[in-house]
Design a protein around this motif. Structure first.
Motif, mmCIF file in Angstrom:
data_model
loop_
_atom_site.group_PDB
_atom_site.id
_atom_site.type_symbol
_atom_site.label_atom_id
_atom_site.label_comp_id
_atom_site.label_asym_id
_atom_site.label_seq_id
_atom_site.Cartn_x
_atom_site.Cartn_y
_atom_site.Cartn_z
ATOM 1 N N VAL A 1 27.854 28.440 -1.012
ATOM 2 C CA VAL A 1 28.928 28.435 -1.819
ATOM 3 C C VAL A 1 29.798 28.864 -1.168
ATOM 4 O O VAL A 1 29.832 29.925 -0.345
ATOM 5 N N MET A 2 30.950 28.072 -0.900
ATOM 6 C CA MET A 2 31.758 27.990 -0.938
ATOM 7 C C MET A 2 33.080 28.074 -1.204
ATOM 8 O O MET A 2 33.219 27.697 -2.840
ATOM 9 N N VAL A 3 33.834 29.417 -1.031
ATOM 10 C CA VAL A 3 34.282 29.345 -2.514
ATOM 11 C C VAL A 3 35.733 29.413 -1.163
ATOM 12 O O VAL A 3 36.191 30.705 -0.844
ATOM 13 N N SER A 4 36.752 28.539 -2.397
ATOM 14 C CA SER A 4 38.360 28.504 -1.348
ATOM 15 C C SER A 4 39.376 28.006 -2.714
ATOM 16 O O SER A 4 39.186 28.002 -3.287
ATOM 17 N N THR A 5 40.205 28.146 -2.343
ATOM 18 C CA THR A 5 41.943 28.362 -3.073
ATOM 19 C C THR A 5 42.512 26.491 -2.661
ATOM 20 O O THR A 5 42.899 25.523 -3.721
ATOM 21 N N ASN A 6 41.746 25.579 -2.251
ATOM 22 C CA ASN A 6 41.606 24.263 -1.637
ATOM 23 C C ASN A 6 40.588 23.237 -3.120
ATOM 24 O O ASN A 6 39.654 23.581 -3.211
ATOM 25 N N LYS A 7 41.545 22.843 -3.792
ATOM 26 C CA LYS A 7 41.434 21.780 -5.102
ATOM 27 C C LYS A 7 41.098 20.273 -4.908
ATOM 28 O O LYS A 7 41.383 19.435 -5.137
ATOM 29 N N GLU A 8 41.349 19.788 -3.219
ATOM 30 C CA GLU A 8 41.424 18.385 -2.901
ATOM 31 C C GLU A 8 40.484 18.062 -2.681
ATOM 32 O O GLU A 8 39.456 18.259 -2.296
ATOM 33 N N GLN A 9 40.751 16.510 -3.565
ATOM 34 C CA GLN A 9 38.586 16.085 -3.829
ATOM 35 C C GLN A 9 37.947 15.848 -2.798
ATOM 36 O O GLN A 9 37.228 15.404 -2.131
ATOM 37 N N LYS A 10 39.007 14.904 -1.393
ATOM 38 C CA LYS A 10 38.862 14.805 -0.319
ATOM 39 C C LYS A 10 37.773 16.113 0.210
ATOM 40 O O LYS A 10 36.731 16.267 1.290
ATOM 41 N N MET A 11 38.865 17.174 0.714
ATOM 42 C CA MET A 11 38.400 18.217 1.528
ATOM 43 C C MET A 11 36.768 18.775 0.486
ATOM 44 O O MET A 11 36.256 19.165 1.696
ATOM 45 N N ILE A 12 36.295 18.981 -0.806
ATOM 46 C CA ILE A 12 35.684 19.347 -0.745
ATOM 47 C C ILE A 12 34.448 18.243 -1.271
ATOM 48 O O ILE A 12 33.503 18.630 -0.471
ATOM 49 N N GLN A 13 35.063 17.540 -0.894
ATOM 50 C CA GLN A 13 33.304 16.195 -0.516
ATOM 51 C C GLN A 13 32.562 16.353 1.022
ATOM 52 O O GLN A 13 31.754 16.114 0.926
ATOM 53 N N GLN A 14 33.917 16.935 2.049
ATOM 54 C CA GLN A 14 33.644 16.538 2.571
ATOM 55 C C GLN A 14 33.152 18.223 2.795
ATOM 56 O O GLN A 14 31.979 18.461 4.168
#
Length: 136
Positions: free
Chosen positions: A87-100
């Protein structure tokens, strides 16, 4: 609920790691939590572990030495550990990064909480995941 397994928790931010740890303890009685301050520390602590079937990894994305994406790639390339939920818990909300992150093999992506109630909600989701793993 009996002790479900071990949660490996990696985050270089001490405050975030502490809040998540405390929320997990509040929502999953008896859980064992192994903390790591970055991705390399996490890998070092997981490799000697005896039972990958009873683990869940919670990892931040942005960490020194090895980031969460690199951790996912390493774990998923190792036949002995590829089935461990990450489970990745991150501040990043960018859809491209989440897909990565999903492409690298993570099981779930959660935007890092800010409020205590949000940390508790994340812990509830993790508890539900443990119950599913246990076949309940």
């Amino acid at each position: 609920m009996k002790n479900p397994a071990t949660i490996y928790l990696a985050d270089d931010d001490f405050d975030d790691r502490s809040m998540l740890r405390d929320a997990l303890i509040a929502r999953i009685p008896g859980v064992e939590i192994v903390e790591a301050f970055d991705g390399q520390d996490l890998i070092d602590k997981i490799k000697p572990a005896s039972s990958p079937l009873s683990m869940i990894i919670l990892t931040d994305w942005n960490m020194p030495r090895l980031d969460g994406l690199e951790v996912a790639k390493i774990m998923k390339s190792d036949p002995g550990f590829k089935n461990i939920p990450i489970v990745m818990v991150s501040t990043n909300k960018e859809q491209k990064m989440i897909q990565q992150a999903y492409a690298a093999g993570i099981s779930k992506y959660i935007v890092k909480p800010v409020l205590w109630t949000e940390f508790l909600s994340v812990a509830e989701n993790i508890r539900s995941g443990f119950e599913k793993l246990a076949g309940r």
